[in-house]
Scaffold this motif. Structure first.
Motif, PDB file in Angstrom:
ATOM      1  N   GLU A 125       0.824  -1.209   0.000  1.00  0.00           N
ATOM      2  CA  GLU A 125       0.000   0.000   0.000  1.00  0.00           C
ATOM      3  C   GLU A 125       0.863   1.267   0.000  1.00  0.00           C
ATOM      4  O   GLU A 125       0.472   2.283  -0.580  1.00  0.00           O
ATOM      5  N   LEU A 126       2.011   1.208   0.631  1.00  0.00           N
ATOM      6  CA  LEU A 126       2.893   2.374   0.748  1.00  0.00           C
ATOM      7  C   LEU A 126       3.911   2.475  -0.386  1.00  0.00           C
ATOM      8  O   LEU A 126       4.714   3.408  -0.403  1.00  0.00           O
ATOM      9  N   GLY A 127       3.878   1.528  -1.315  1.00  0.00           N
ATOM     10  CA  GLY A 127       4.864   1.542  -2.396  1.00  0.00           C
ATOM     11  C   GLY A 127       6.252   1.139  -1.935  1.00  0.00           C
ATOM     12  O   GLY A 127       7.259   1.575  -2.507  1.00  0.00           O
ATOM     13  N   LEU A 128       6.316   0.260  -0.909  1.00  0.00           N
ATOM     14  CA  LEU A 128       7.601  -0.136  -0.334  1.00  0.00           C
ATOM     15  C   LEU A 128       7.974  -1.589  -0.660  1.00  0.00           C
ATOM     16  O   LEU A 128       8.900  -2.126  -0.062  1.00  0.00           O
ATOM     17  N   ALA A 129       7.269  -2.216  -1.600  1.00  0.00           N
ATOM     18  CA  ALA A 129       7.513  -3.636  -1.862  1.00  0.00           C
ATOM     19  C   ALA A 129       8.953  -3.885  -2.293  1.00  0.00           C
ATOM     20  O   ALA A 129       9.609  -4.829  -1.825  1.00  0.00           O
ATOM     21  N   ALA A 147      14.608  -5.461  -0.831  1.00  0.00           N
ATOM     22  CA  ALA A 147      16.022  -5.099  -0.702  1.00  0.00           C
ATOM     23  C   ALA A 147      16.498  -5.270   0.735  1.00  0.00           C
ATOM     24  O   ALA A 147      17.606  -5.773   0.977  1.00  0.00           O
ATOM     25  N   GLY A 148      15.691  -4.828   1.699  1.00  0.00           N
ATOM     26  CA  GLY A 148      16.078  -4.957   3.096  1.00  0.00           C
ATOM     27  C   GLY A 148      16.235  -6.411   3.511  1.00  0.00           C
ATOM     28  O   GLY A 148      17.201  -6.782   4.195  1.00  0.00           O
ATOM     29  N   LEU A 149      15.304  -7.261   3.100  1.00  0.00           N
ATOM     30  CA  LEU A 149      15.380  -8.681   3.443  1.00  0.00           C
ATOM     31  C   LEU A 149      16.555  -9.357   2.742  1.00  0.00           C
ATOM     32  O   LEU A 149      17.251 -10.200   3.332  1.00  0.00           O
ATOM     33  N   ILE A 177      18.108  -4.387  -8.374  1.00  0.00           N
ATOM     34  CA  ILE A 177      18.229  -3.979  -6.972  1.00  0.00           C
ATOM     35  C   ILE A 177      19.450  -4.637  -6.336  1.00  0.00           C
ATOM     36  O   ILE A 177      20.189  -4.010  -5.571  1.00  0.00           O
ATOM     37  N   ASP A 178      19.665  -5.887  -6.677  1.00  0.00           N
ATOM     38  CA  ASP A 178      20.799  -6.616  -6.113  1.00  0.00           C
ATOM     39  C   ASP A 178      22.117  -5.931  -6.468  1.00  0.00           C
ATOM     40  O   ASP A 178      22.984  -5.736  -5.608  1.00  0.00           O
ATOM     41  N   ILE A 188      15.059   5.907  -6.766  1.00  0.00           N
ATOM     42  CA  ILE A 188      14.194   5.739  -7.940  1.00  0.00           C
ATOM     43  C   ILE A 188      13.975   4.258  -8.214  1.00  0.00           C
ATOM     44  O   ILE A 188      12.855   3.809  -8.485  1.00  0.00           O
ATOM     45  N   LEU A 189      15.050   3.484  -8.110  1.00  0.00           N
ATOM     46  CA  LEU A 189      14.964   2.047  -8.405  1.00  0.00           C
ATOM     47  C   LEU A 189      14.081   1.334  -7.382  1.00  0.00           C
ATOM     48  O   LEU A 189      13.400   0.356  -7.717  1.00  0.00           O
ATOM     49  N   LEU A 190      14.065   1.830  -6.151  1.00  0.00           N
ATOM     50  CA  LEU A 190      13.331   1.161  -5.076  1.00  0.00           C
ATOM     51  C   LEU A 190      11.855   1.534  -5.031  1.00  0.00           C
ATOM     52  O   LEU A 190      11.109   0.979  -4.234  1.00  0.00           O
ATOM     53  N   ARG A 191      11.424   2.482  -5.850  1.00  0.00           N
ATOM     54  CA  ARG A 191      10.020   2.876  -5.814  1.00  0.00           C
ATOM     55  C   ARG A 191       9.121   1.811  -6.431  1.00  0.00           C
ATOM     56  O   ARG A 191       9.504   1.149  -7.385  1.00  0.00           O
TER      57      ARG A 191
END
Length: 333
Positions: free
Chosen positions: A264-268, A273-275, A304-305, A330-333
């Motif tokens: 929902e927040l556009g953080l997928a 990346a964090g995981l 991303i990697d 930009i890449l993470l959006r």
């Protein structure tokens, strides 16, 4: 010494898992380790672990222990003073509700000692209608206002109050999260009281806390001190377990809620990346972090990697140039 060997040893030295046994890599450069530990916000952390948990297995040179012990003692005094001051401020008459953000919200729950988690600033989320009331209560507590410094994208710092003992930053929303007023109201409705910090203090719901950390990491392109990624490691440990997030019998973290809110927040992408980064850096959560990863197209994962995760594995860096940071965001959006 190879970055991979240094990362492995740091992960072992900073683990709370009983089964982990640190294994110094061949040819370990203790000077390099000391510099990296301090750069990554882990100086006090490593000092305590070596002196109280691992001294029978790892024998650093005396100068190394003395150097990091100075960092440890400094952080004990610094953090204790800040938290004591914060509790006094948040107990002032007329103080509106505030949300603890970042390290101050997690330190007492995730870490066994007050010196493990550096607190350079205390970050608080204050709702816009309460900002004037908050500022008045802060002034009554004797904490002067301070210049905000450079304004940067998605960093909604509304006010700053500082003296030699404490630096408070009041945010209009968690950094990196352009949430609407309606969404912000939902976050506040789900929040949990944190009376140990004063009657005005609240903490984010566990799933919201994960999303807030991921957004803050993504805002920096994941080029952050390693201690922030240990925050994420401890969140992964708590995911889908009976253990409470902030306290053993408290509200638990359900990862399905994290996935839903991240989408929902556009953080997928940022969550992936964090995981992925946690799986690379911390073998103790590697399998679980991989299981929790969301599905992304192979091309996106590869980009991303290479652009975000691999550079963040360098233990000698915690920042990148502004252009690279912008490209990663930009890449993470």
């Amino acid at each position: 010494m190879r970055a991979g060997d240094l990362n492995r040893f740091l992960a072992e030295l900073t683990s709370f898992t009983r089964e982990v046994v640190p294994r110094p890599p061949p040819g370990l450069d203790w000077e390099d380790l000391a510099e990296v530990a301090e750069l990554q916000g882990l100086g006090g952390f490593v000092s305590y672990q070596l002196d109280f948990r691992f001294l029978a297995r790892v024998r650093p040179p005396p100068w190394f222990r003395e150097r990091l012990l100075m960092t440890f003692n400094g952080q004990v005094n610094d953090n204790l003073l800040k938290i004591t001051h914060l509790r006094r401020v948040l107990s002032e008459d007329g103080m509106p509700p505030v949300m603890l953000l970042g390290g101050v919200a997690l330190g007492d729950s995730f870490y066994p000692h007050i010196a493990f988690r550096p607190l350079p600033e205390i970050d608080l989320w204050v709702r816009a209608p309460h900002l004037a009331q908050f500022a008045a209560a802060i002034a009554e507590a004797g904490l002067p206002s301070h210049p905000l410094g450079e304004r940067r994208d998605q960093r909604s710092v509304a006010a700053r109050f500082a003296n030699p003992d404490i630096d408070l930053q009041a945010w209009l929303r968690p950094p990196g999260l352009p949430i609407s007023q309606a969404a912000a109201a939902d976050w506040w409705d789900r929040s949990l009281a944190a009376p140990v910090f004063g009657p005005a203090a609240h903490r984010l719901d566990p799933a919201d806390s994960v999303c807030a950390l991921i957004a803050a990491l993504a805002l920096e392109g994941f080029a952050v001190p390693r201690v922030l990624l240990i925050d994420l490691r401890e969140m992964i440990h708590r995911a889908d377990t009976p253990e409470g997030f902030y306290a053993p019998k408290g509200v638990a973290l359900r990862w399905a809620e994290v996935d839903e809110r991240a989408r929902e927040l556009g953080l997928a992408r940022s969550l992936w990346a964090g995981l992925r980064l946690a799986a690379e850096l911390f073998p103790e959560v590697s399998a679980k972090a991989e299981r929790l990863q969301t599905r992304l197209p192979a091309t996106v994962r590869s980009l991303i990697d290479e652009a975000v995760v691999r550079p963040a594995l360098d233990p000698h860096r915690t920042t990148v140039v502004r252009a690279a940071q912008t490209l990663r965001r930009i890449l993470l959006r």
